[in-house]
Design an enzyme around this catalytic site. Sequence first.
Site, PDB file in Angstrom:
ATOM      1  N   GLU A  88     152.971  54.134 -20.659  1.00 39.95           N
ATOM      2  CA  GLU A  88     152.722  53.460 -21.929  1.00 39.95           C
ATOM      3  C   GLU A  88     152.531  51.960 -21.739  1.00 39.95           C
ATOM      4  O   GLU A  88     153.091  51.361 -20.826  1.00 39.95           O
ATOM      5  CB  GLU A  88     153.926  53.670 -22.858  1.00 39.95           C
TER       6      GLU A  88
ATOM      7  N   CYS B 126     152.176  44.315 -22.951  1.00 37.79           N
ATOM      8  CA  CYS B 126     153.320  44.682 -22.111  1.00 37.79           C
ATOM      9  C   CYS B 126     152.918  45.920 -21.319  1.00 37.79           C
ATOM     10  O   CYS B 126     152.575  46.948 -21.911  1.00 37.79           O
ATOM     11  CB  CYS B 126     154.501  44.965 -23.034  1.00 37.79           C
TER      12      CYS B 126
ATOM     13  N   CYS C 278     161.678  55.200 -14.150  1.00 41.75           N
ATOM     14  CA  CYS C 278     162.363  54.109 -13.457  1.00 41.75           C
ATOM     15  C   CYS C 278     163.621  54.656 -12.810  1.00 41.75           C
ATOM     16  O   CYS C 278     164.305  55.512 -13.383  1.00 41.75           O
ATOM     17  CB  CYS C 278     162.738  52.989 -14.423  1.00 41.75           C
TER      18      CYS C 278
ATOM     19  N   CYS D  37     169.616  51.748 -15.874  1.00 41.81           N
ATOM     20  CA  CYS D  37     170.363  50.888 -16.812  1.00 41.81           C
ATOM     21  C   CYS D  37     170.818  51.713 -18.027  1.00 41.81           C
ATOM     22  O   CYS D  37     170.052  52.512 -18.574  1.00 41.81           O
ATOM     23  CB  CYS D  37     169.499  49.720 -17.257  1.00 41.81           C
TER      24      CYS D  37
ATOM     25  N   CYS E 279     168.762  51.772 -21.541  1.00 42.19           N
ATOM     26  CA  CYS E 279     167.293  51.836 -21.509  1.00 42.19           C
ATOM     27  C   CYS E 279     166.777  53.279 -21.557  1.00 42.19           C
ATOM     28  O   CYS E 279     167.213  54.124 -20.779  1.00 42.19           O
ATOM     29  CB  CYS E 279     166.810  51.144 -20.229  1.00 42.19           C
TER      30      CYS E 279
ATOM     31  N   CYS F 281     161.230  46.865 -26.535  1.00 43.17           N
ATOM     32  CA  CYS F 281     161.766  46.839 -25.176  1.00 43.17           C
ATOM     33  C   CYS F 281     162.688  48.009 -24.911  1.00 43.17           C
ATOM     34  O   CYS F 281     163.572  48.289 -25.701  1.00 43.17           O
ATOM     35  CB  CYS F 281     162.616  45.601 -24.967  1.00 43.17           C
TER      36      CYS F 281
END
Length: 350
Positions: free
Chosen positions: A91, A104, A111, A115, A118, A333
């Site tokens: 995305e 962005c 990933c 974290c 996230c 985010c």
Amino acid sequence: MKTDLKSISADETGAFVKDLGLEAYRASQIRQWLFKKMVTSFDEMTNVSVSIRALLKEKAFITNIEKVKTLVSEDTTEKYLFRLHDGDFIESVLIPEKDHFTLCISSQAGCAMGCAFCHTARQGFRRNLTAGEICEQIIETKRSMADPDRLTNIVLMGMGEPLANYDAVITALNNMIDDNALNFSRRKVTLSTSGLVPFIERLGKDSPVNLAVSLNAGDDETRNRIMPVNKTYNLKSLIAACREFPLPNRRMITFEYILIKGVNDRNEDALKVAKLLRGLRAKINLIPLNPGPEPEMRAPSWDDMVRFQDILAENNYTVIIRKSKGQDILAACGQLSGKCGSQKSEIRGQ
Ligand code: SAH
Ligand code: SF4
């Protein structure tokens, strides 16, 4: 193996055309077709002879990614879902600002950094993107914009940890700022990292773009809890790498700090951050936590965020509270998950 022409640098393109026995100027000609005129096939390169095009087709290929969905937020932020050649999805988010747009982009599918706050972390890591796939997010976005020149800012803050895909990201960054390629200002391209210290040191030598660091805590105990990377590279080593990072005139490192109620939003946290960053050319972005994978984690109240901001401001930091855009389409985010479409928003058919 065929050469992926969007995934190599200017110098490598020079070497490639030389190996084929072509004139040196063909390298910049090809790069302009790919990055400026944004062609998707060799046949569109009309000032390249048919025989050279045939040679290029035999020895090289052009990376294209396909935009399969667009979600439009109430605040006009747009989220794009792209399909990669192997069927995976990534995305990008186009954010309208007062007089320009910021895009962005993602650097990995998924990933591995884990974290706690996230969404992308929840998917785990699938694979690195190629340099061509990283730049293609920009090119595909420009193709659909009424005025592509208004896209002036790029942030690597989408899916993935850019410094964990170091070589491809460096090539992509340098193609973004090469005036023969995407031609963005180096001051308007920003890489955000969770803190892979050895690569921060290398980045300072390999690319002149801006650095943003996801800080999110003022002490190791708190940071270990929410960002596992801190167990490998603690705050001391992270801040030392930031102090060494080369900053041309008046540039600063951006420190992003997601505020999470009861986790990192106490007065003493703000004081620790103030102490940690002392002497650094730093600006601090406070980001209210967007609803993430942990339902018990929430953003503090507005008043509490302002209290936190005031402490940093009293310590002479430039500090803003960055309101999230595109929350209604999970474009904000840390909300990117590569599966656009499960939300109730306008979906423009593509
Ligand atoms: N992996 C890199 C870049 C991508 S993450 C990094 O971590 O810096 C992009 C940004 O989104 C980071 O600043 C991260 O701190 C932030 N982010 C992640 N989850 C979030 C959430 N739930 N709410 C607000 N910001 C979040
Ligand atoms: Fe990865 Fe960044 Fe999300 Fe952490 S915040 S899991 S590093 S994308």
